[in-house]
Every structure is written in structure tokens, then in C-alpha cells.
Write a protein that holds these residues in place. Structure first.
Motif, PDB file in Angstrom:
ATOM      1  N   SER A   6       1.000  -6.799  13.876  1.00  8.30           N
ATOM      2  CA  SER A   6       0.465  -7.198  12.577  1.00  8.30           C
ATOM      3  C   SER A   6      -0.906  -7.841  12.719  1.00  8.30           C
ATOM      4  O   SER A   6      -1.816  -7.590  11.923  1.00  8.30           O
ATOM      5  CB  SER A   6       1.423  -8.172  11.880  1.00  8.30           C
ATOM      6  OG  SER A   6       2.654  -7.557  11.613  1.00  8.30           O
ATOM      7  N   TYR A   9      -3.429  -5.182  13.373  1.00 10.27           N
ATOM      8  CA  TYR A   9      -3.621  -4.387  12.148  1.00 10.27           C
ATOM      9  C   TYR A   9      -4.548  -5.131  11.195  1.00 10.27           C
ATOM     10  O   TYR A   9      -5.452  -4.531  10.590  1.00 10.27           O
ATOM     11  CB  TYR A   9      -2.275  -4.111  11.478  1.00 10.27           C
ATOM     12  CG  TYR A   9      -2.409  -3.351  10.174  1.00 10.27           C
ATOM     13  CD1 TYR A   9      -2.857  -2.031  10.158  1.00 10.27           C
ATOM     14  CD2 TYR A   9      -2.101  -3.959   8.952  1.00 10.27           C
ATOM     15  CE1 TYR A   9      -2.986  -1.326   8.968  1.00 10.27           C
ATOM     16  CE2 TYR A   9      -2.227  -3.265   7.763  1.00 10.27           C
ATOM     17  CZ  TYR A   9      -2.679  -1.954   7.773  1.00 10.27           C
ATOM     18  OH  TYR A   9      -2.823  -1.268   6.592  1.00 10.27           O
ATOM     19  N   PHE A 218      -6.447   6.235   8.648  1.00  7.79           N
ATOM     20  CA  PHE A 218      -5.232   5.885   9.396  1.00  7.79           C
ATOM     21  C   PHE A 218      -4.719   4.504   8.998  1.00  7.79           C
ATOM     22  O   PHE A 218      -3.520   4.310   8.797  1.00  7.79           O
ATOM     23  CB  PHE A 218      -5.514   5.927  10.901  1.00  7.79           C
ATOM     24  CG  PHE A 218      -4.344   5.512  11.745  1.00  7.79           C
ATOM     25  CD1 PHE A 218      -3.248   6.344  11.892  1.00  7.79           C
ATOM     26  CD2 PHE A 218      -4.336   4.272  12.377  1.00  7.79           C
ATOM     27  CE1 PHE A 218      -2.158   5.964  12.670  1.00  7.79           C
ATOM     28  CE2 PHE A 218      -3.255   3.878  13.150  1.00  7.79           C
ATOM     29  CZ  PHE A 218      -2.156   4.723  13.289  1.00  7.79           C
ATOM     30  N   LEU A 219      -5.615   3.535   8.872  1.00  9.62           N
ATOM     31  CA  LEU A 219      -5.217   2.180   8.486  1.00  9.62           C
ATOM     32  C   LEU A 219      -4.547   2.160   7.119  1.00  9.62           C
ATOM     33  O   LEU A 219      -3.599   1.405   6.884  1.00  9.62           O
ATOM     34  CB  LEU A 219      -6.438   1.253   8.474  1.00  9.62           C
ATOM     35  CG  LEU A 219      -7.062   0.920   9.834  1.00  9.62           C
ATOM     36  CD1 LEU A 219      -8.349   0.131   9.652  1.00  9.62           C
ATOM     37  CD2 LEU A 219      -6.078   0.160  10.717  1.00  9.62           C
ATOM     38  N   VAL A 222      -0.976   3.503   7.580  1.00  7.78           N
ATOM     39  CA  VAL A 222      -0.061   2.742   8.446  1.00  7.78           C
ATOM     40  C   VAL A 222       1.137   2.156   7.705  1.00  7.78           C
ATOM     41  O   VAL A 222       2.280   2.291   8.163  1.00  7.78           O
ATOM     42  CB  VAL A 222      -0.828   1.639   9.212  1.00  7.78           C
ATOM     43  CG1 VAL A 222       0.122   0.594   9.784  1.00  7.78           C
ATOM     44  CG2 VAL A 222      -1.633   2.265  10.343  1.00  7.78           C
ATOM     45  N   LEU A 225       3.727   4.906   7.259  1.00  6.79           N
ATOM     46  CA  LEU A 225       4.067   5.795   8.372  1.00  6.79           C
ATOM     47  C   LEU A 225       5.579   5.897   8.597  1.00  6.79           C
ATOM     48  O   LEU A 225       6.116   6.988   8.838  1.00  6.79           O
ATOM     49  CB  LEU A 225       3.378   5.327   9.659  1.00  6.79           C
ATOM     50  CG  LEU A 225       1.869   5.597   9.762  1.00  6.79           C
ATOM     51  CD1 LEU A 225       1.326   5.087  11.089  1.00  6.79           C
ATOM     52  CD2 LEU A 225       1.575   7.085   9.612  1.00  6.79           C
ATOM     53  N   LYS A 226       6.259   4.759   8.525  1.00  7.74           N
ATOM     54  CA  LYS A 226       7.702   4.760   8.771  1.00  7.74           C
ATOM     55  C   LYS A 226       8.435   5.611   7.733  1.00  7.74           C
ATOM     56  O   LYS A 226       9.297   6.429   8.077  1.00  7.74           O
ATOM     57  CB  LYS A 226       8.234   3.327   8.754  1.00  7.74           C
ATOM     58  CG  LYS A 226       9.710   3.217   9.118  1.00  7.74           C
ATOM     59  CD  LYS A 226      10.147   1.764   9.172  1.00  7.74           C
ATOM     60  CE  LYS A 226      11.634   1.663   9.526  1.00  7.74           C
ATOM     61  NZ  LYS A 226      12.092   0.242   9.593  1.00  7.74           N
TER      62      LYS A 226
END
Length: 405
Positions: A6, A9, A218-219, A222, A225-226
Motif C-alpha cells: 500500500s 502504491y 496500470f495504477l 490496480v 485487478l483482484k
């Protein structure tokens, strides 16, 4: 481990935000951004460059893929890391962390949409991959750099430019709506991977910036993503959460006004220049009346000739951006900046600032161009070449190989 993930990130989100604010981009209506960046970072970047012997800075200007741009990104990352570490000691961060992070995500989202729309419309209107210039068309293939070769090849196909542009514009537009936002990011991620691969594969000098855009995309993906993995890999239904940064700060009416202002800016940045000119295909943009390719037929030397010019001329090219280019017998090229002083007089200027005045005569009917310089004692006779009829520029299409002759 989760806390470390975290933390980094958050660091990368702050880094991306700093990149949005300070990495120079050729905005038409935000040209002051570059000046602010130079004021804040140029001296520090030059100091770092002078401190380390292995860092070579040939130009202090922060441009695409320059050493100064790499150092700027490094500085921004260090600042992001330090800021995230420092702010964690304050209660303000602990209380408003989610609001701050969501707001940064919204800023990154609109920035990514704006940049992709700009690049996309530039492709649709053929402003990015423009029609190859005559001097490129008459350069032997093996003498072209890979980036120029790729750029020129793309510029020969309007249909593929249209396709590439739509593949950037459509998902960028999807970012403005909560329901289509994640899908738009997902598509753009694939598009940007392709862009980065092209930039690296053909040595195009937008490598660092395209990586930065890929990082932003991508950020933004994120947090989903899961759930995306659950949906695509495990075949489980998943509910994606929209970004709610602006929802927590502004009322619905204020959000509408803010969004309208942002969309107006993006419209002005991406579309207004084309609407203003009334031209939506760069192939049809007006060129210099002498624009084209000319084969040298004869060179006359006067008795007073004092030319240092290589007389083994093969062709002359007039570039759309007001350059005159000589091609010699060995296919080497020499270019001069071209100024049109009057209907029959030109001035050539080389990179040392030296000027040569030329008189010219052009016969549109005979397709002949004559250049005369009393200063050099030379008269060059040339004839126009039908460069637009070269096979590469023909709109050929074949459904079967049997149609190819």
C-alpha cells in the motif's frame, strides 16, 4: 507485507501526480507548464548532471527521452517517496487518506483521457503520422533510421491511422463514465503496451513518456485487478467499484460544472485547432507552391564561380516545413532552411547561420525549376518528379493474391 504494498502504491500515485504537473507536454493552451518545470528543477538537474561524471547532458532543455527528463523523473520519485513518508506522521493523512488517494486517481484519469484523446485525434486527422515527404520517398531504404521508416510507413495508410486513432479515442471517452471506466482502462492498457513496444522496437524517442502513461493506466487498474482476475480467470461474478474522489468533495451540481470545464479544455486541446483550420486530413493541408521533388538535369558554372557546394547533385527537394534539401550522387542529403523573399527569390540558411540568396524560375506547365546564384556563380536546371505517383502512395488494396501483378 500488505502495508508495504500500500505504501509503494501511494508513492507511485503521488509520483504520477507530480509527473502530470511537471513533466512537459506540448499542450496548446498550457505552454507555461514547461516554464514552471524549468524554474523549479532545471538548476537542480544540471547540478546533479555535473556532480556525476557518467551523466552526460548535451542540452539543458527537458525534452522527450533526454537525460534531463530521466533525471526529472528520478527527482519526482524521490519527492513522492519523501512526501509519502513525511505525511504519514500527520493525523490529516490518516483521516483523509482515502479522499486524497481517490482525488489523485480522478486527476490521473482525466489526464490520461486527455492525452489519449489528443494522440488519437492526431492519428485520425493524420497529424501524427503524416504523408512521407518527397526526400524520404527518394532515400534508399537501407539509409533510413528505424523511427523514420516506421513513421513514414504509417503515414502512407489513412485507413490504419483511422483505426489506430479510434482505438485510442473510444476507450479514452469511456473513462468519463463510471460504468465504462474500468473497461476503457483495460483496453487502453493493451493499447499502451503496443505503443511502448513500438517505441522500443523502432527506437522512437517517446519511450519514457509512453512508459509513464502505461504506469498511470496500470495504477488506475490496480484497485480492480483482484476482481478482474476473479471475473476473467476464475469465472466469478464481480462488482467493480468506481472512483469516488470528486463525489466526496463536491456536490452534484459542482461536479457537473467542473466536469464541463474539463471537457471543454480537452475539446479545445484536441479538436479546436482542426475545427479552426477546417482541415481534418493533414494529407490535404496546403503546401509550399514549390513543394515536391526535382531531378537535377544540368548545372552551369559561371566564370566567376566560387562555390563550395558539392556539385554532384542528383535531386532537389522542397520540404513542407520550408526546407530545401540537396541529394547528392552518393545519396547523402544536405538541408537548408528556406525563406521565400519574393515571387522569384529564395534565401537558404545552413545550421551555422550562413545565408545564400537564390533566384528561381518555376514553370508549372513544363514542370521545371531553375535556381540561379550570382553569389556562387551557379545555375541549376531541374525537372519535377511525379513523387505522388510512386507505388508506396497509391491506395492499393487486394482481396486475393491473384489481383497482384
Amino acid at each position: 507485507m500488505k502495508k508495504i504494498g500500500s505504501f509503494f502504491y501511494h508513492v507511485f500515485l503521488i509520483f504520477a501526480l507530480l509527473g502530470v504537473l511537471f513533466v512537459p507536454f506540448s499542450f496548446r493552451y498550457l505552454d507555461f507548464q514547461n516554464q514552471i518545470t524549468r524554474f523549479l528543477f532545471e538548476d537542480l538537474i544540471l547540478f546533479i548532471g555535473s556532480y556525476f561524471e557518467k551523466i552526460s547532458i548535451s542540452n539543458p532543455e527537458i525534452t522527450s527521452d533526454s537525460t534531463t527528463l530521466y533525471l526529472l523523473f528520478l527527482l519526482l520519485f524521490v519527492l513522492a517517496f519523501a512526501f509519502r513518508t513525511f505525511i504519514s506522521f500527520f493525523d490529516f493523512w490518516k483521516i483523509n487518506k482515502n479522499l486524497i488517494l481517490n482525488t489523485i486517481q480522478i486527476v490521473l484519469l482525466y489526464y490520461l483521457a486527455c492525452i489519449m484523446l489528443k494522440y488519437g485525434f492526431d492519428k485520425i486527422f493524420k497529424a501524427q503520422f503524416y504523408l512521407p515527404e518527397p526526400n524520404i520517398l527518394y532515400t534508399p531504404l537501407g539509409m533510413l533510421d528505424k523511427d523514420i521508416l516506421f513513421w513514414s510507413t504509417m503515414g502512407t495508410s489513412y485507413r490504419y491511422n483511422l483505426f489506430m486513432g479510434l482505438m485510442e479515442v473510444i476507450p479514452a471517452l469511456m473513462l468519463f463514465y463510471n460504468r465504462t471506466r474500468i473497461l476503457g482502462l483495460f483496453i487502453l492498457f493493451g493499447v499502451l503496451i503496443n505503443v511502448v513496444s513500438i517505441n522500443f522496437g523502432f527506437d522512437i524517442s517517446v519511450k519514457l513518456y509512453s512508459l509513464f502513461l502505461l504506469l498511470i493506466c496500470f495504477l488506475l487498474l490496480v484497485p480492480s485487478l483482484k476482481k478482474l482476475a476473479q471475473f476473467f480467470i476464475l469465472n466469478k461474478p464481480s462488482l467493480l467499484s468506481p472512483f469516488k474522489g470528486s463525489d466526496l468533495i463536491f456536490s452534484k451540481s459542482k461536479r457537473f460544472i467542473l466536469k464541463a470545464i474539463l471537457l471543454l479544455f480537452i475539446f479545445m486541446e484536441c479538436l479546436f485547432p482542426y475545427i479552426q483550420k477546417g482541415n481534418f486530413n493533414d494529407d490535404n493541408s496546403p503546401r509550399n507552391p514549390l513543394h515536391g521533388a526535382y531531378e537535377v538535369v544540368k548545372i552551369e558554372e559561371m566564370k566567376t564561380a566560387k562555390s563550395t557546394l558539392n556539385l554532384h547533385l542528383k535531386r532537389i527537394f522542397i520540404h513542407r516545413n520550408d526546407y530545401l534539401i540537396f541529394q547528392y550522387a552518393d545519396d547523402a542529403m544536405e538541408d537548408f532552411y528556406l525563406e521565400t523573399n519574393s515571387p522569384n527569390e529564395l534565401t537558404l540558411k545552413n545550421y551555422n547561420g550562413q545565408k545564400i540568396k537564390l533566384e528561381y524560375k518555376y514553370s508549372k506547365d513544363l514542370k521545371r525549376l531553375e535556381l540561379y546564384s550570382s553569389e556562387l556563380g551557379l545555375k541549376i536546371h531541374s525537372k519535377s518528379l511525379p513523387w505522388k505517383k510512386l507505388p508506396l502512395l497509391q491506395p492499393l488494396f487486394h482481396w486475393t493474391v491473384d489481383e497482384i501483378h
